[in-house]
Design an enzyme around this catalytic site. Structure first.
Site, PDB file in Angstrom:
ATOM      1  N   ASP A   1     -10.063  -3.720  -5.344  1.00  0.00           N
ATOM      2  CA  ASP A   1      -9.522  -2.833  -4.491  1.00  0.00           C
ATOM      3  C   ASP A   1     -10.459  -1.978  -3.929  1.00  0.00           C
ATOM      4  O   ASP A   1     -10.711  -0.805  -4.437  1.00  0.00           O
ATOM      5  CB  ASP A   1      -8.106  -2.299  -4.722  1.00  0.00           C
TER       6      ASP A   1
ATOM      7  N   SER B   1       0.682  -1.239   0.051  1.00  0.00           N
ATOM      8  CA  SER B   1       0.103  -0.152  -0.028  1.00  0.00           C
ATOM      9  C   SER B   1       0.910   1.175  -0.005  1.00  0.00           C
ATOM     10  O   SER B   1       1.691   1.396  -1.106  1.00  0.00           O
ATOM     11  CB  SER B   1      -0.968  -0.029   1.303  1.00  0.00           C
TER      12      SER B   1
ATOM     13  N   HIS C   1      -7.750  -5.292  -0.720  1.00  0.00           N
ATOM     14  CA  HIS C   1      -6.642  -4.524  -0.481  1.00  0.00           C
ATOM     15  C   HIS C   1      -5.804  -5.281   0.386  1.00  0.00           C
ATOM     16  O   HIS C   1      -6.207  -5.511   1.695  1.00  0.00           O
ATOM     17  CB  HIS C   1      -7.107  -3.120   0.257  1.00  0.00           C
TER      18      HIS C   1
END
Length: 338
Positions: free
Chosen positions: A266, A141, A294
């Site tokens: 996501d 991320s 995610h």
């Protein structure tokens, strides 16, 4: 190269939110022993590193550096799972805590999606400590955004042998817009609450550089980044921060073999954020799956038990590209027998 991933979600976790929440909240925390190191910085601040314990490895054993996501730390289950894989493959592993992630840092500045100099400092530190070792990095991320931006900035000068980035917010402005839609607002509220708590804790210890805004009014990323992230870290405003810190424009300049893993569903971002093939360099392999959420990517084993696919796919990539990163003996024996 842009290709379709072979990831298949568990039949009971095909929903993007189920994938995301199960991996981050419902998965048991992988057990892990670490040794902590505080790295003092030239500006008077510090970074905290968490190393796998030394287990009699050779000096040239490879090192895997892990970069966590927003509000992440050593407690992030994806990080602990990957560090366990590094240990099983005969590598050294270290998690880099971004400034203020482990405990309040000394300066008003914070970590953010575009801060690559701290990572460069850690890479140089690891290289000096293990000059004969091959280095790899894995970012998740926000940490993946930092990693891709760093690799693009360095180009052929990058000291990393290979890298992997997972669930990356390639376009920060577009992500800030997408996470305000529908159920994704729940994630936005959770992340901003974590950031608010971190800033409040820090400015209870050190003086704030200017009167702080009313945190209760900062309910989305643009307002939060305008009020805090941008001014504390040298950006004009949120727009300037998003433009200068997004990793998307840097990907075409990457020369290090790099695997990017992304899911179309996501919930932190929209599918149109995924880079097109002409935005990738020849060194980049982008694997896109329909499902995965995610930093989720939870599959199912023979009896329906959860399988954390990232902890299979990433080591497979590293085994082919990171000298000395070898499959555990049990896995090699099973492969030879089968």
């Amino acid at each position: 190269m842009l290709i379709r991933s072979d990831f298949e979600p568990a039949f009971w976790l095909r929903n993007a939110h189920a994938q995301t929440v199960f991996a981050s909240k419902l998965r048991p925390s992988p057990p892990l022993d670490v040794e902590r190191e505080r790295l003092e910085l030239d500006d008077g601040d510090f970074l905290d590193l968490s190393w796998l314990p030394e287990r009699g490895l050779d000096e040239d054993a490879p090192v895997v550096i892990v970069l966590h996501g927003l509000n992440g730390s050593l407690e992030s289950k994806y990080a602990r799972g990957l560090l366990r894989q590094a240990d099983a493959h005969g590598a050294r592993g270290v998690l880099m805590h971004f400034r203020g992630a482990a405990e309040p840092n000394r300066l008003p500045r914070s970590y953010h999606s575009g801060e690559t100099e701290d990572f460069a400092t850690v890479v140089a530190h690891v290289r000096a400590r293990y000059p004969r070792a091959a280095l790899a990095a894995v970012g998740y991320s926000l940490g993946g955004n930092v990693l891709l931006k760093y690799l693009g900035e360095r180009g052929r000068e990058s000291p990393l042998a290979c890298a992997t980035a997972v669930s990356v917010p390639y376009d920060l402005k577009r992500c800030a817009e997408a996470i305000q839609q529908g159920l994704s607002r729940i994630y936005q509220a959770h992340l901003i609450n974590g950031l608010r708590e971190a800033y409040e804790n820090k400015f209870n210890v050190i003086d704030a550089p200017e009167p702080l805004p009313d945190f209760r009014k900062l309910r989305d990323f643009p307002s939060f980044d305008n009020a805090l992230t941008a001014p504390l870290n040298g950006f004009r405003d949120a727009e300037d921060y998003y433009e200068r810190s997004s990793s998307g424009p840097f990907i075409k300049h990457i020369r290090t073999p790099t695997l990017i893993i992304h899911a179309e569903d996501d919930p932190f971002m929209a599918p149109d954020i995924i880079p097109a093939e002409d935005a990738l360099s020849a060194a980049v392999r982008l694997e896109v799956s329909r499902h995965g959420g995610h930093v989720g990517f939870v599959g199912a084993g023979r009896y329906g038990e959860p399988v954390y696919w990232l902890e299979r796919r990433i080591p497979a990539w590293l085994r082919d590209r990171l000298p000395g990163f070898e499959a555990p003996a049990s896995a090699r024996e099973a492969q030879e027998a089968g």
